[in-house]
Every structure is written in structure tokens, then in C-alpha cells.
Scaffold this motif. Structure first.
Motif, PDB file in Angstrom:
ATOM      1  N   GLN A  36      79.999 -16.561   8.933  1.00 56.93           N
ATOM      2  CA  GLN A  36      78.733 -16.185   9.543  1.00 56.93           C
ATOM      3  C   GLN A  36      77.608 -16.742   8.677  1.00 56.93           C
ATOM      4  OE1 GLN A  36      78.126 -12.016   9.985  1.00 56.93           O
ATOM      5  NE2 GLN A  36      76.197 -12.262  11.061  1.00 56.93           N
ATOM      6  N   VAL A  37      76.732 -17.496   9.299  1.00 57.89           N
ATOM      7  CA  VAL A  37      75.626 -18.098   8.568  1.00 57.89           C
ATOM      8  C   VAL A  37      74.525 -17.058   8.417  1.00 57.89           C
ATOM      9  CG1 VAL A  37      73.908 -19.931   8.613  1.00 57.89           C
ATOM     10  CG2 VAL A  37      76.211 -20.364   9.460  1.00 57.89           C
ATOM     11  N   PRO A  38      73.991 -16.886   7.203  1.00 59.44           N
ATOM     12  CA  PRO A  38      72.923 -15.898   7.002  1.00 59.44           C
ATOM     13  C   PRO A  38      71.717 -16.198   7.891  1.00 59.44           C
ATOM     14  CG  PRO A  38      73.533 -16.934   4.922  1.00 59.44           C
ATOM     15  CD  PRO A  38      74.294 -17.626   5.991  1.00 59.44           C
ATOM     16  N   ILE A  43      66.563 -19.009   3.569  1.00 59.65           N
ATOM     17  CA  ILE A  43      67.765 -19.774   3.230  1.00 59.65           C
ATOM     18  C   ILE A  43      67.490 -21.262   3.460  1.00 59.65           C
ATOM     19  CG2 ILE A  43      70.160 -20.244   3.878  1.00 59.65           C
ATOM     20  CD1 ILE A  43      70.214 -17.629   2.691  1.00 59.65           C
ATOM     21  N   GLU A  44      67.833 -22.060   2.461  1.00 58.67           N
ATOM     22  CA  GLU A  44      67.649 -23.505   2.591  1.00 58.67           C
ATOM     23  C   GLU A  44      68.920 -24.149   3.135  1.00 58.67           C
ATOM     24  OE1 GLU A  44      65.639 -26.745  -0.139  1.00 58.67           O
ATOM     25  OE2 GLU A  44      67.606 -26.187  -0.907  1.00 58.67           O
ATOM     26  N   VAL A  62      74.949 -24.563   3.850  1.00 55.25           N
ATOM     27  CA  VAL A  62      74.125 -23.395   3.539  1.00 55.25           C
ATOM     28  C   VAL A  62      74.765 -22.672   2.364  1.00 55.25           C
ATOM     29  CG1 VAL A  62      73.268 -21.167   4.361  1.00 55.25           C
ATOM     30  CG2 VAL A  62      73.374 -23.097   5.930  1.00 55.25           C
ATOM     31  N   ASP A  63      73.999 -22.428   1.313  1.00 52.67           N
ATOM     32  CA  ASP A  63      74.509 -21.750   0.115  1.00 52.67           C
ATOM     33  C   ASP A  63      75.782 -22.397  -0.422  1.00 52.67           C
ATOM     34  OD1 ASP A  63      72.475 -19.913  -0.027  1.00 52.67           O
ATOM     35  OD2 ASP A  63      73.561 -18.347   1.044  1.00 52.67           O
ATOM     36  N   TRP A 100      71.218 -24.362  14.334  1.00 51.44           N
ATOM     37  CA  TRP A 100      71.714 -23.246  13.533  1.00 51.44           C
ATOM     38  C   TRP A 100      70.592 -22.266  13.186  1.00 51.44           C
ATOM     39  CZ3 TRP A 100      76.490 -21.590  12.498  1.00 51.44           C
ATOM     40  CH2 TRP A 100      77.545 -22.473  12.691  1.00 51.44           C
ATOM     41  N   GLY A 101      69.354 -22.605  13.536  1.00 56.31           N
ATOM     42  CA  GLY A 101      68.227 -21.718  13.258  1.00 56.31           C
ATOM     43  C   GLY A 101      67.513 -22.002  11.953  1.00 56.31           C
TER      44      GLY A 101
END
Length: 146
Positions: A36-38, A43-44, A62-63, A100-101
Motif C-alpha cells: 500500500q502506497v502511503p 511523500i516524495e 516511494v520510500d 499514483w497520486g
């Protein structure tokens, strides 16, 4: 050979399923990573993109976790310059991050031309003038063309 869903499986298949279950239960699920993507807007997203004579590639991270990787073959006989393909890869990467937002992105490319051109467009530091095929790319970024 055609099987019915209601038929019992062979002893060999049943044994394989038992071994697989024991391994997953003992070692854990081999599919690892973030599922699950935060949704935090701070978030960069890091977009890695590249192009070659035969294809384009994009990785969205991501991360430190890869959330998407894609590649596309260039059409046979494609005569576009590599800088245009590098720019296309960067735009494809940005499109995936937006889906992805992503609101904060860092674009990683080995093309100084594509990076400079995108920076100029994003920062609105100069008016981009294009013709033909390149005009479509500029329009996709929402800039004015001459």
C-alpha cells in the motif's frame, strides 16, 4: 487431458501443495515489499527513467520501494533522436507518478537535454517553441506553443 473442478487432484499434486504450504508457512511469503502506497502528500516519489535505441523504461519508487516499473519497445525503424525518446520516457514516468497520486516528485534521468527542457517548462523560465511531433509533447505538458 481435461479435468473437472470437482475431481480430486492426484497424489503428486497434493504432495506438491503440502510442500508449498509448509515452505510459505515456515519461510514466510516470498512476495515482499510495500503493498500500500502511503497517501501522505509530503511523500516524495522518485521517478527513474531512461531510453535507448530499442526502448524506454520507467521505475517509480516511494520510500525506497519500487511501486511500478514499466518498459516499452520503440517501433521498428523509429528515427527519433535519443533526446526525444529520453523526454518521452520522463513524461511517461511523470504520468505514472501522477496516477499514483504523487504531488512531490524527483525525476532521475541521464539526459541533460530532457532534464533541462522539462525544468524550463515546469519553471516557466522560457517560452518553448516547437513544430511537428514535438508540439504534441509541449501541449501535453500544458504550455503555449508558437
Amino acid at each position: 487431458m481435461e479435468a473437472d473442478w470437482n475431481e480430486p487432484v492426484s497424489d503428486q499434486v497434493a504432495e506438491f501443495c503440502r510442500q508449498l504450504d509448509a515452505r510459505v508457512t515456515g519461510d514466510g511469503d516470498p512476495a515482499r515489499g510495500r503493498w500500500q502506497v502511503p497517501s501522505d502528500s509530503d511523500i516524495e516519489y522518485v521517478i527513474w527513467c531512461d531510453a535507448s535505441d530499442i526502448g524506454l523504461g520507467v521505475v517509480v519508487e516511494v520510500d525506497g520501494n519500487v511501486i511500478e516499473d514499466r518498459s516499452w519497445l520503440r517501433p521498428a525503424g523509429d528515427k527519433r533522436r535519443i533526446n526525444v525518446s529520453e523526454l518521452e520516457a520522463a513524461i511517461k514516468g511523470l504520468n505514472h507518478a501522477v496516477r499514483w497520486g504523487a504531488t512531490k516528485v524527483r525525476l532521475m534521468t541521464d539526459s541533460k537535454s530532457a532534464a533541462s527542457w522539462l525544468n524550463d517548462v515546469v519553471m516557466n523560465s522560457c517560452r518553448v517553441r516547437t513544430k511537428g511531433l514535438h508540439e504534441v509533447v509541449v501541449q501535453a505538458l500544458g504550455t503555449n506553443t508558437a
